[in-house]
Design an enzyme around this catalytic site. Structure first.
Site: not given
Ligand code: CAA
Length: 289
Positions: A117, A138, A150, A188
């Protein structure tokens, strides 16, 4: 590309392997030993079982996805991989040793990608046998859900490598943002200062954890507030990334919030340790400040 290998079976590596297998490709997964690689596959099985339970996929489809994922004990079986994706711990010396070892077995057309990252791609390319076939790829967490990848060519990356890697990312159903090899790439570089600033706001008692997160969820329409998200990403990872931004740019606007450093020193790293800005030991997360 038909055969993919993922090195690192943690949160990111498992998510990548799951996504690749869900798109019909075979994927090998390795970690420090076979037991860790198998634990990664067990985690994927759990995620797929959840999806079956929610009626998102059929049970036989979940089984087919799992059958395409092969945990391996070492790099030898990766000799015929078309693409290897390194998703190991965000420490340069670990990644260096991985690329030096796996580089010895890979075919002469295989692409080596890093899910780093924040570590410069151009510098890491030197650890591989061919900088022209080295690239940043990424992913975002949770990988099966997030729509972005990315793609980061280093200075020496060949155009053909960038094109093949971009085509692979799009085949996974993701949209691609091409970034130059600059600290933090695009997302990031923007996200980490926001998380870091949220910790400054908390440290200065401007507001508590719940209100900071509520403010960003409702005021910005973000799915998670910055402190919830920091716990989700891992506070150690957040600190590593903000430190890379700080050290490489020498710009004090990236200095880590003292409270973030303290939480990491306390071992309160977020969801993975059961405590970060929230305590995860009960049924629902509870804010700790
Ligand atoms: N495989 C497939 N689908 C999955 C899954 C998996 N392992 N886990 C969850 N899902 C699906 C669920 O089935 C659900 O689908 P539907 O919307 O069709 O019902 C959907 O994902 C949402 O899951 P949940 O209902 O369990 O949970 P939620 O609605 O509370 O969402 C979340 C959880 C997707 C994490 C949401 O809160 C979110 O988008 N958060 C922000 C995440 C983010 O910003 N990520 C980036 C982080 S930074 C990074 O990664 C880069 C780095 O280098 C640090």
């Amino acid at each position: 590309m038909r055969k993919i290998a993922v090195i690192g079976a943690g949160q990111m590596g498992s998510g990548i392997a799951q996504t690749v297998a869900q798109h019909g490709l075979h994927v090998m997964v390795s970690d420090i030993d076979l037991a860790h690689a198998e634990a990664g596959k067990a985690g994927i099985e759990k995620a797929l079982t959840k999806l079956v339970g929610r009626g998102k996929i059929e049970a036989d489809e979940a089984e087919a996805v799992l059958s395409r994922i092969t945990p391996v004990a070492d790099y030898a079986p990766m000799a015929d991989a078309d693409l290897i994706i390194e998703a190991a711990t965000e420490r340069e010396e670990i990644k260096q040793s991985i690329f030096e070892s796996v580089g010895k077995v890979l075919s002469e057309s295989a692409i080596m990608a890093s899910n780093t990252s924040s570590i410069p791609i151009t510098r890491m390319a030197n650890y591989s046998p061919d900088a022209e076939r080295f690239i940043g790829l990424h992913f975002f967490n949770p990988v099966p859900v997030m729509g972005l990848i990315e793609v980061i060519p280093g200075l020496a990356t060949a155009q053909d490598t960038t094109e093949r890697t971009t085509a692979f990312a799009e085949m996974l159903g993701k949209q691609v943002v091409l970034s130059q090899d600059e600290p933090g790439f695009v997302v990031n570089r923007i996200l980490l200062p926001m998380i870091n600033e949220a910790v400054f706001v908390l440290g200065q008692s401007t507001a508590g954890i719940v209100d900071i997160d509520k403010g960003c969820r409702l005021g910005l329409n973000h799915p998670m507030g910055p402190l919830e998200l920091a716990d989700f990403v891992g506070l150690d990872t957040c600190l590593d990334i903000i430190n890379v931004l700080y050290r490489t740019t020498r710009d004090t606007k990236y200095r880590p919030a003292p409270l973030l450093v303290k939480y990491v020193e306390a071992g309160w790293l977020g969801r993975k340790t059961g405590r970060g800005f929230y305590d995860y030991s009960g049924d629902a997360p509870v804010a700790t400040r």
